[in-house]
Write a protein that holds these residues in place. Structure first.
Motif, PDB file in Angstrom:
ATOM      1  N   MET A 119      43.246  19.089  22.697  1.00  0.00           N
ATOM      2  CA  MET A 119      43.666  18.030  21.767  1.00  0.00           C
ATOM      3  C   MET A 119      45.027  17.435  22.086  1.00  0.00           C
ATOM      4  O   MET A 119      45.236  16.232  22.009  1.00  0.00           O
ATOM      5  CB  MET A 119      43.696  18.570  20.336  1.00  0.00           C
ATOM      6  CG  MET A 119      42.350  18.614  19.689  1.00  0.00           C
ATOM      7  SD  MET A 119      41.464  17.021  19.868  1.00  0.00           S
ATOM      8  CE  MET A 119      40.508  17.332  21.343  1.00  0.00           C
ATOM      9  N   LEU A 120      45.971  18.322  22.424  1.00  0.00           N
ATOM     10  CA  LEU A 120      47.322  17.858  22.676  1.00  0.00           C
ATOM     11  C   LEU A 120      47.337  16.872  23.832  1.00  0.00           C
ATOM     12  O   LEU A 120      48.106  15.904  23.850  1.00  0.00           O
ATOM     13  CB  LEU A 120      48.191  19.067  23.011  1.00  0.00           C
ATOM     14  CG  LEU A 120      49.660  18.918  22.724  1.00  0.00           C
ATOM     15  CD1 LEU A 120      49.878  18.741  21.234  1.00  0.00           C
ATOM     16  CD2 LEU A 120      50.400  20.151  23.201  1.00  0.00           C
ATOM     17  N   SER A 121      46.480  17.124  24.808  1.00  0.00           N
ATOM     18  CA  SER A 121      46.408  16.221  25.951  1.00  0.00           C
ATOM     19  C   SER A 121      46.002  14.824  25.528  1.00  0.00           C
ATOM     20  O   SER A 121      46.535  13.829  26.006  1.00  0.00           O
ATOM     21  CB  SER A 121      45.389  16.738  26.978  1.00  0.00           C
ATOM     22  OG  SER A 121      45.812  17.968  27.498  1.00  0.00           O
ATOM     23  N   VAL A 122      45.015  14.750  24.633  1.00  0.00           N
ATOM     24  CA  VAL A 122      44.537  13.440  24.208  1.00  0.00           C
ATOM     25  C   VAL A 122      45.642  12.673  23.500  1.00  0.00           C
ATOM     26  O   VAL A 122      45.969  11.538  23.857  1.00  0.00           O
ATOM     27  CB  VAL A 122      43.319  13.576  23.273  1.00  0.00           C
ATOM     28  CG1 VAL A 122      42.900  12.209  22.748  1.00  0.00           C
ATOM     29  CG2 VAL A 122      42.160  14.233  24.007  1.00  0.00           C
ATOM     30  N   PHE A 123      46.232  13.309  22.492  1.00  0.00           N
ATOM     31  CA  PHE A 123      47.180  12.579  21.659  1.00  0.00           C
ATOM     32  C   PHE A 123      48.485  12.264  22.374  1.00  0.00           C
ATOM     33  O   PHE A 123      49.216  11.381  21.962  1.00  0.00           O
ATOM     34  CB  PHE A 123      47.449  13.353  20.359  1.00  0.00           C
ATOM     35  CG  PHE A 123      46.344  13.188  19.363  1.00  0.00           C
ATOM     36  CD1 PHE A 123      46.233  12.003  18.641  1.00  0.00           C
ATOM     37  CD2 PHE A 123      45.408  14.168  19.154  1.00  0.00           C
ATOM     38  CE1 PHE A 123      45.217  11.826  17.723  1.00  0.00           C
ATOM     39  CE2 PHE A 123      44.385  14.003  18.237  1.00  0.00           C
ATOM     40  CZ  PHE A 123      44.278  12.828  17.512  1.00  0.00           C
ATOM     41  N   ASN A 124      48.803  13.010  23.395  1.00  0.00           N
ATOM     42  CA  ASN A 124      50.031  12.721  24.140  1.00  0.00           C
ATOM     43  C   ASN A 124      49.744  12.116  25.509  1.00  0.00           C
ATOM     44  O   ASN A 124      50.635  11.979  26.329  1.00  0.00           O
ATOM     45  CB  ASN A 124      50.878  13.987  24.282  1.00  0.00           C
ATOM     46  CG  ASN A 124      51.654  14.272  23.016  1.00  0.00           C
ATOM     47  OD1 ASN A 124      51.712  13.433  22.120  1.00  0.00           O
ATOM     48  ND2 ASN A 124      52.254  15.442  22.938  1.00  0.00           N
ATOM     49  N   LEU A 125      48.485  11.748  25.756  1.00  0.00           N
ATOM     50  CA  LEU A 125      48.101  11.082  27.003  1.00  0.00           C
ATOM     51  C   LEU A 125      48.603  11.845  28.233  1.00  0.00           C
ATOM     52  O   LEU A 125      49.121  11.271  29.191  1.00  0.00           O
ATOM     53  CB  LEU A 125      48.597   9.629  27.027  1.00  0.00           C
ATOM     54  CG  LEU A 125      47.948   8.705  25.982  1.00  0.00           C
ATOM     55  CD1 LEU A 125      48.752   8.676  24.709  1.00  0.00           C
ATOM     56  CD2 LEU A 125      47.797   7.310  26.537  1.00  0.00           C
ATOM     57  N   LEU A 126      48.457  13.166  28.180  1.00  0.00           N
ATOM     58  CA  LEU A 126      48.931  13.988  29.295  1.00  0.00           C
ATOM     59  C   LEU A 126      47.949  13.949  30.462  1.00  0.00           C
ATOM     60  O   LEU A 126      46.741  13.802  30.274  1.00  0.00           O
ATOM     61  CB  LEU A 126      49.087  15.444  28.841  1.00  0.00           C
ATOM     62  CG  LEU A 126      50.054  15.687  27.692  1.00  0.00           C
ATOM     63  CD1 LEU A 126      50.130  17.182  27.390  1.00  0.00           C
ATOM     64  CD2 LEU A 126      51.442  15.144  28.018  1.00  0.00           C
ATOM     65  N   LEU A 137      39.672  12.692  28.904  1.00  0.00           N
ATOM     66  CA  LEU A 137      39.559  13.391  27.619  1.00  0.00           C
ATOM     67  C   LEU A 137      39.782  12.434  26.468  1.00  0.00           C
ATOM     68  O   LEU A 137      40.860  11.860  26.327  1.00  0.00           O
ATOM     69  CB  LEU A 137      40.650  14.444  27.529  1.00  0.00           C
ATOM     70  CG  LEU A 137      40.387  15.854  27.981  1.00  0.00           C
ATOM     71  CD1 LEU A 137      41.560  16.719  27.527  1.00  0.00           C
ATOM     72  CD2 LEU A 137      39.094  16.408  27.434  1.00  0.00           C
ATOM     73  N   VAL A 180      55.163  12.407  26.222  1.00  0.00           N
ATOM     74  CA  VAL A 180      54.008  11.507  26.149  1.00  0.00           C
ATOM     75  C   VAL A 180      53.813  10.887  27.541  1.00  0.00           C
ATOM     76  O   VAL A 180      54.760  10.389  28.142  1.00  0.00           O
ATOM     77  CB  VAL A 180      54.235  10.390  25.102  1.00  0.00           C
ATOM     78  CG1 VAL A 180      53.150   9.324  25.200  1.00  0.00           C
ATOM     79  CG2 VAL A 180      54.274  10.984  23.700  1.00  0.00           C
ATOM     80  N   MET A 238      46.836  13.217  13.508  1.00  0.00           N
ATOM     81  CA  MET A 238      48.157  13.264  14.150  1.00  0.00           C
ATOM     82  C   MET A 238      48.821  11.892  14.269  1.00  0.00           C
ATOM     83  O   MET A 238      48.216  10.959  14.773  1.00  0.00           O
ATOM     84  CB  MET A 238      47.979  13.870  15.548  1.00  0.00           C
ATOM     85  CG  MET A 238      49.313  14.143  16.243  1.00  0.00           C
ATOM     86  SD  MET A 238      48.995  15.055  17.805  1.00  0.00           S
ATOM     87  CE  MET A 238      50.627  14.876  18.582  1.00  0.00           C
ATOM     88  N   ARG A 239      50.065  11.821  13.869  1.00  0.00           N
ATOM     89  CA  ARG A 239      50.912  10.624  13.935  1.00  0.00           C
ATOM     90  C   ARG A 239      50.415   9.471  13.041  1.00  0.00           C
ATOM     91  O   ARG A 239      51.017   8.415  13.016  1.00  0.00           O
ATOM     92  CB  ARG A 239      50.983  10.039  15.355  1.00  0.00           C
ATOM     93  CG  ARG A 239      51.882  10.772  16.324  1.00  0.00           C
ATOM     94  CD  ARG A 239      52.174   9.901  17.532  1.00  0.00           C
ATOM     95  NE  ARG A 239      52.700  10.675  18.629  1.00  0.00           N
ATOM     96  CZ  ARG A 239      51.954  11.196  19.585  1.00  0.00           C
ATOM     97  NH1 ARG A 239      50.653  11.025  19.570  1.00  0.00           N
ATOM     98  NH2 ARG A 239      52.519  11.895  20.550  1.00  0.00           N
ATOM     99  N   GLY A 249      44.349  12.876  29.181  1.00  0.00           N
ATOM    100  CA  GLY A 249      44.147  12.442  27.804  1.00  0.00           C
ATOM    101  C   GLY A 249      44.250  10.928  27.713  1.00  0.00           C
ATOM    102  O   GLY A 249      45.188  10.328  28.224  1.00  0.00           O
ATOM    103  N   ILE A 250      43.263  10.338  27.063  1.00  0.00           N
ATOM    104  CA  ILE A 250      43.204   8.877  26.923  1.00  0.00           C
ATOM    105  C   ILE A 250      43.289   8.553  25.442  1.00  0.00           C
ATOM    106  O   ILE A 250      42.525   9.129  24.646  1.00  0.00           O
ATOM    107  CB  ILE A 250      41.851   8.339  27.466  1.00  0.00           C
ATOM    108  CG1 ILE A 250      41.646   8.732  28.926  1.00  0.00           C
ATOM    109  CG2 ILE A 250      41.740   6.829  27.263  1.00  0.00           C
ATOM    110  CD1 ILE A 250      42.587   8.098  29.896  1.00  0.00           C
ATOM    111  N   TYR A 251      44.187   7.683  25.068  1.00  0.00           N
ATOM    112  CA  TYR A 251      44.275   7.283  23.665  1.00  0.00           C
ATOM    113  C   TYR A 251      44.325   5.762  23.588  1.00  0.00           C
ATOM    114  O   TYR A 251      45.371   5.159  23.764  1.00  0.00           O
ATOM    115  CB  TYR A 251      45.500   7.932  22.999  1.00  0.00           C
ATOM    116  CG  TYR A 251      45.508   7.752  21.510  1.00  0.00           C
ATOM    117  CD1 TYR A 251      44.755   8.574  20.679  1.00  0.00           C
ATOM    118  CD2 TYR A 251      46.224   6.710  20.932  1.00  0.00           C
ATOM    119  CE1 TYR A 251      44.729   8.384  19.313  1.00  0.00           C
ATOM    120  CE2 TYR A 251      46.199   6.506  19.560  1.00  0.00           C
ATOM    121  CZ  TYR A 251      45.449   7.343  18.757  1.00  0.00           C
ATOM    122  OH  TYR A 251      45.419   7.136  17.398  1.00  0.00           O
TER     123      TYR A 251
END
Lengths: 336, 336, 336, 336
Positions: free
Chosen positions: B271-278, C257, B251, C52-53, C282-284
Motif C-alpha cells: 500500500m505504501l508504495s501506491v500512495f507514495n508512488l515508490l 501497483l 514521494v 490516506m491523505r 506505485g501508481i497514483y
C-alpha cells in the motif's frame, strides 16, 4: 523605487535608470527587495534587440537575482516576510516539460527582470536560498548554473567516471566544471588563455587545452580519451566550434547545445551525428525544480560560485561594459 | 592445479580443496592465473544449497576474482598474455538487458567460479583492471561494487544533492557509500555499532544512525530530511527492514532491493508504495558494461576499496568462517 | 445550487444531498456547470473513512467530472464561457513530479469534488474535452483512465509487441485494455466470469483467463508467453494477487501497483523481485499533462469509454450502490 | 556456390557474380541458405565507394536477408537445421550500447553481406523469423524496419496520441508509418507525388502533404498541429529538408536523423534547437534485441511489409537499377 529599463534596441548605453512606482503584491504574489543581480551573455543580446521570444519593450533587465521577501499578498503560503529567495529564470516553468507560452516568460526579456530595488513575483516563481549561501552567490545561479545542471543531469544523466568537455571559461562552463567534478566526472576544458586554464584546473579541471595553440583540438581530445571521444560536450557556441564538438564526442555521446551565437561557420552537416549515433539536444535554462536541485547539489558539495567582480547598483552600466569585455572568469555581480 | 570445490549443500565445512586438470583455452577463450578472490554473502548461501538459478554441483566457488592472462586461445582479440583482468559476475551478461538464460551463468554458483589457481574464461567475459588498481582491490568489485553501481546509477540515476540511505556496513553498502559520495550525494547510513558508524563517517557518510538505539529509525530519517524522506534506499535486507525502508523514502523515491534474506517478517504490504508512488526495483549485480563503468568511476575518483582482512589460498575456509562471523567492515580477500 | 456532501465515515448511506451557496469565481478561477460525474472504487473507500491523505470532512464527493464553463474570474486566460472542460484528479499536480502537498489535493477526498451542480476550479486545474467526446464520456477518464495511462506509458514505456497482463475488468483494467491495444501491445486479461472475458475480448483482449477455473493462473500465463512471463502487469489489487503477479512477470518486467486493498494475504516476499530484477512501482493517478496526453490518445485512436450504466443526479446514492455491487463492466456515470 | 561481389568503387555496374567456395560452419557458427534479400539506399552508396566504416573490398553486398539453417557448427545452442532465420544488420551489436568496433561489422559493407546462395554467420547474429512471416517479408526488415523501430521506440519513446512526421515514402518511412500507426500515433507524411500520398493513406497515414505543391511545408505542418509542431520527425535526409524538419518540431520535440545525404544545403544552424529544446539524435539501424522487438510488434499487429517488386537472383543488378530509379513505394526484393 529605482529601476533600470531597456526601451530600445540600441545596446548597453541605452539602458536607463528610472523611477518606478512602488507596487503592492496581489493575491498569490510576493514583493522582493533585490540584494544582488548577475549578468549573462543573453543580457547583452537582449539589450541589442531581437532575442527570440524575449523582445518585450520596455523591460526591466537581468534574469538573475536574489533578495528578501518584503511583503506577501493574500493566499501566499510558501513564503513569509524576511525569507531569502531567488526568482526563477523562466517565470512559468515550475516542473516537467516546457512549452512555447512558458518560454515567453524569461525574466529580463519576455517579462520584467531583477535590476530594480524591488519586484513583484508570483509565489510559485521563487526558490529558497540555502542557509550559508549569500545573496551575491545565489544571484549567480539562475541562468548559467541551472543551464549547466539541465545539460549534465537532466538531459545527460551524467555518471561518475564519464568524461565531460567544456568549451571556454564562461559562466555555464565554470558551473558545469564545478558540478561535473562534484558528480565524479573527468573534465577537459578549453580556453585561448593559459592563465584561464590554470584557474580552471584550480577548480578541479583534469585537463586543459589551449585552443589557440591547438586549433585542431578535437584531435587532441581523441588522444586524451584513448580514441573514444568524450561522453558529453557542453557546447556553448562560438564560430566553428560545433563541428569540432561533434568530432570530439564518443559513439552514442551527448552534445548539449547552449550557445546563442549564430553564424554561417556555425552551420554543420548532420552526417557525423548519424554515423556516431550522437544526441544533440538544445538546452535552455530550466525549471524551478531544476533550480532547486542545483541549489541542493551546491549545498551538499559545498560549491561556491566563482565571482569575478562586483559592482554597485549605480554602476550597473559599467558592470555591463566590464562583462562585455570578456576579461572575467566567473560571474559579474551587481549588489544593492 | 589446485582448486576448491562445492559438491554438497552442507555449508562451509564441506567445501573441499582438490586437484583439477590444467586446461587449455579453446577458440575465443583465455586462461587466467588467479591472484585474488573475495567473499560475498551469496557465497555462504550457495555453500548451504538452494540458491536460485545457481545450484550447480559440483562448482568451483566464489564469483569475485582478479588475475593475469596466462594463455590465449584462437581468434582472441581483446587480450594478450600478461594483461591484468577480472572475470565478470554474470558470465553471459555483456550489455543491455538480462534474461533467464544469462542469469544462470553466475560465477561460483551457476557456473564455475574463481577459487582456483587458474580458470578458463571466454574473452567477452573479462574486464581490464585499471592501472594503479591491485589484483586484491580489483577482486573486491565484481559482486558488491557492481551491485551498488547498478542500483545507484543504472536503476536510480542518482543526482548530486540527492540523499541516499544505506543499511548496515556490508560490502554493497560500503561501495554504495564511496560511490554515492563520489557522485555528490548526501549519505545516511545505519548500523548497530557506533564504531562501524564512525568508520563509515571516515569514508564520507554524512550521518549515521545506530538502529539498535533507534529501533524506529525511519522516523529519525524523516526528521533528518525535513520530513521528506530520502531519494534512494539501498535495501540490502534483514528481518523487518523493508517496511521501514519504504517509510523512509520520499514521494516518488526509489528503493533498490538487493537483500537475499527471506523471512515472514520481510513481507510487506504494497500500500505504501501506491500512495507514495515508490519504485521498488530488484537489483542483481550487473553487466560487463556496468562493471567497466564502475571501474572507470573508481579510477577518476580515486576510490580505494575497503579491505578488512586478507587470507592465503590455503586459508580459504578460514576466510569463509571469518566472513560468516560478520565482524568485518569492507571486503574479505583470499590472495594467491 | 444542489450538492452532495460526505460529513461522516458511515459509508454510502450517510452521503447527503444539500443546498450549497452559489459561489463566484475569484482571480484565476473558473465556475463549471457539472454535466456528468463517474464513480471509482476510491469513492467507496472515502465514504467509509480513513483514505490516506484524503480524509477531509465535510467534502463534496467524486473526483471524476465534466462540464461547461459558466463564468470566468479575473486574469483567466485559458478558458472562456461555454468551453467544455474536465477538472483534473489531483488538483495541484500540473506536470512533472508530485509531492506530499500536491497529493493532498485529490478531488472528492482531500478537497471538494464534482458531485454538485457547479463548482469553482483554478484555471490551471482543468483540461479541455476533445471535440466529439461527450460530457458523459469525458467524466469517465480522470481517475481510471489517467491511472492506466500513467502505468503503461509514463512509468512503463510500453512498446508495441509487448505483452500486458490485466487483472479483472474494473475501470482501470478496461482503460488499460483499450490503451494497450491502441498502442500495439498483446493483452491477457483475467476474470472470474466467462461473460466478462468475452466482453473484454470484444474490446480487443487477445487472451482471457478465468481465474476461478485456473486458480494457479500465473502458471497459465507462463505457458502463454513461451515461459518468459509478461512485460507488464497492471496490478489492481485483491487478496493474494500480488504474489501471482510477480510470478507472471518476465525477468526485468514491470508490475504497476494500483490496488487499494490492504490485507495480510496481500503481503509478499520481495525475493522474487530481486532475482528477476522486477520493477514494482506505485501508481497514483497522474498529472494534468498525463490527462491531456490520455485524451489525445483517445481521440487519435477513436477510443470510446465503456459505460455500463447511467443514473440521474437525484439517483446518485443508487449509483453508488449499483457500483458497490460490482456487476458492472466499464464505468457507472451520474448525469446532470 | 554463387555469390555477388563488390570489388571496386565503380557503382552498380561493377558488381560481379562469382563462384565462391562452399564453407563449413565453425564452432558457434551456422550456415544459412539465403532465400531472399532486399535493397536499401545504403547499398547504392556502398557500391559507389566511401561509405563510412563500411568500405571493405571485396565484399558480398546487401545487408538484408532471410533464409534457412542448412548446417550448425560445434557448440551451437540457439539454432537447428531447418530453422527460419534472418541475419542482423550490425553483426556484433547484440544488445545495449554500440561502439566503434561493432559499427564496423555492418553486413554488406564492413563485413560480407547476404547476396549469395549461402553464408556463414555466428549464432548470436541471427534472429528467428516469426511463424506466418515469409522469407521475402523477413528480408525487408533488417535495415529499414529496425531503423524505424530504433527511432520511434528506443530513441523516441513514442506514445499513443503523439504526432509523427515522415518525409517521403522510402523504406524507413513506410515502416515508420506502419509502426507508428500500430502504436496509436497520428502520422503526417510528405511526398512529391499525390499517388504515393494516396498509397501512404491506404496504409494508415492521417495526412499527406505534397511538398512539390507546398514547398514551405513546415508552415503547413504548424497549421495542422494547432501551431505546436510535431512530436517526432523521422528525418531521412535530402537537400534542404533538415531546416524545415527542425521548424516542424514542437518545443521539446525529437528529430531522428537517419539520412545519408551530405550536401551544403543540408547544413543547418543549431540555434533553433537551442531555443526550442529539440533533441536531434543520429539513428543507425539497431541491435539484435531491437530487431527481435520489431518482429514481435509486426506479429502482434499483423504488419505486412510493403513489397514493391521482386527479382530473381540472376536479375540482381536489374534490381539495383530499378531501386536506383526511385519509382518504388516499399521494398525491392531479390528472391533465391
Amino acid at each position: 523605487m529605482k529601476s533600470y529599463l531597456i526601451d530600445s534596441d540600441k545596446g548597453i548605453d541605452a539602458i536607463r535608470k528610472v523611477d518606478a512606482a512602488d507596487a503592492t503584491p496581489g493575491k498569490g504574489q510576493v514583493k522582493i527587495g533585490i540584494k544582488a543581480a548577475s549578468l549573462n551573455y543573453r543580457d547583452l543580446v537582449i539589450a541589442a534587440g531581437g532575442y527570440m521570444r524575449n523582445d518585450t519593450r520596455p523591460v526591466v533587465p537581468l534574469s538573475d537575482g536574489a533578495g528578501e521577501v518584503l511583503e506577501v499578498g493574500d493566499s501566499v503560503t510558501r513564503w513569509k516576510v524576511g525569507d531569502r529567495v531567488s526568482p526563477i529564470f523562466v517565470r512559468d516553468w515550475i516542473d516537467g516539460a516546457v512549452d512555447d507560452a512558458k518560454l515567453k516568460t524569461g525574466l529580463g526579456g519576455g517579462v520584467d527582470g531583477v535590476l530594480a530595488e524591488s519586484m513583484i513575483v508570483r509565489e510559485q516563481s521563487l526558490v529558497a536560498i540555502p542557509d550559508g549561501m549569500s545573496f551575491t552567490e545565489a544571484a549567480t545561479v539562475p541562468c548559467a548554473g541551472v543551464t549547466a545542471w539541465h545539460a549534465l543531469f537532466e538531459s545527460g544523466n551524467l555518471q561518475p567516471g564519464q568524461t565531460v568537455l567544456l568549451l571556454g571559461t564562461g559562466g555555464v562552463s565554470i558551473f558545469a566544471l564545478q558540478l561535473a567534478k562534484a558528480a565524479g566526472a573527468r573534465v577537459i576544458i578549453t580556453s585561448s588563455s593559459d592563465e584561464k586554464l590554470e584557474q580552471a584546473k584550480s577548480l578541479g579541471a583534469d585537463l586543459g587545452i589551449n585552443y589557440a595553440k591547438h586549433p585542431e583540438w578535437h584531435k587532441h581530445i581523441r588522444e586524451l580519451t584513448a580514441g573514444n571521444g568524450v561522453d558529453h560536450v557542453v557546447e556553448v557556441g562560438g564560430p566553428g566550434t560545433l563541428e569540432r564538438s561533434l568530432k570530439s564526442a564518443s559513439v552514442g555521446g551527448h552534445v548539449h547545445l547552449i550557445g546563442l551565437l549564430d553564424s554561417p561557420a556555425g552551420k554543420v552537416s548532420p552526417m557525423l551525428s548519424v554515423f556516431n549515433l550522437l544526441t544533440v539536444r538544445g538546452i535552455y535554462v530550466g525549471s524551478r525544480q531544476m533550480h532547486e536541485k542545483m541549489l541542493a547539489a551546491m549545498t551538499v558539495n559545498q560549491i561556491v560560485p566563482v565571482i569575478d567582480k562586483t559592482f554597485s547598483f549605480d554602476e550597473a552600466i559599467e558592470a555591463y561594459r566590464y562583462f562585455a569585455s570578456q576579461k572575467h572568469v566567473g560571474k559579474v555581480v551587481i549588489e544593492l
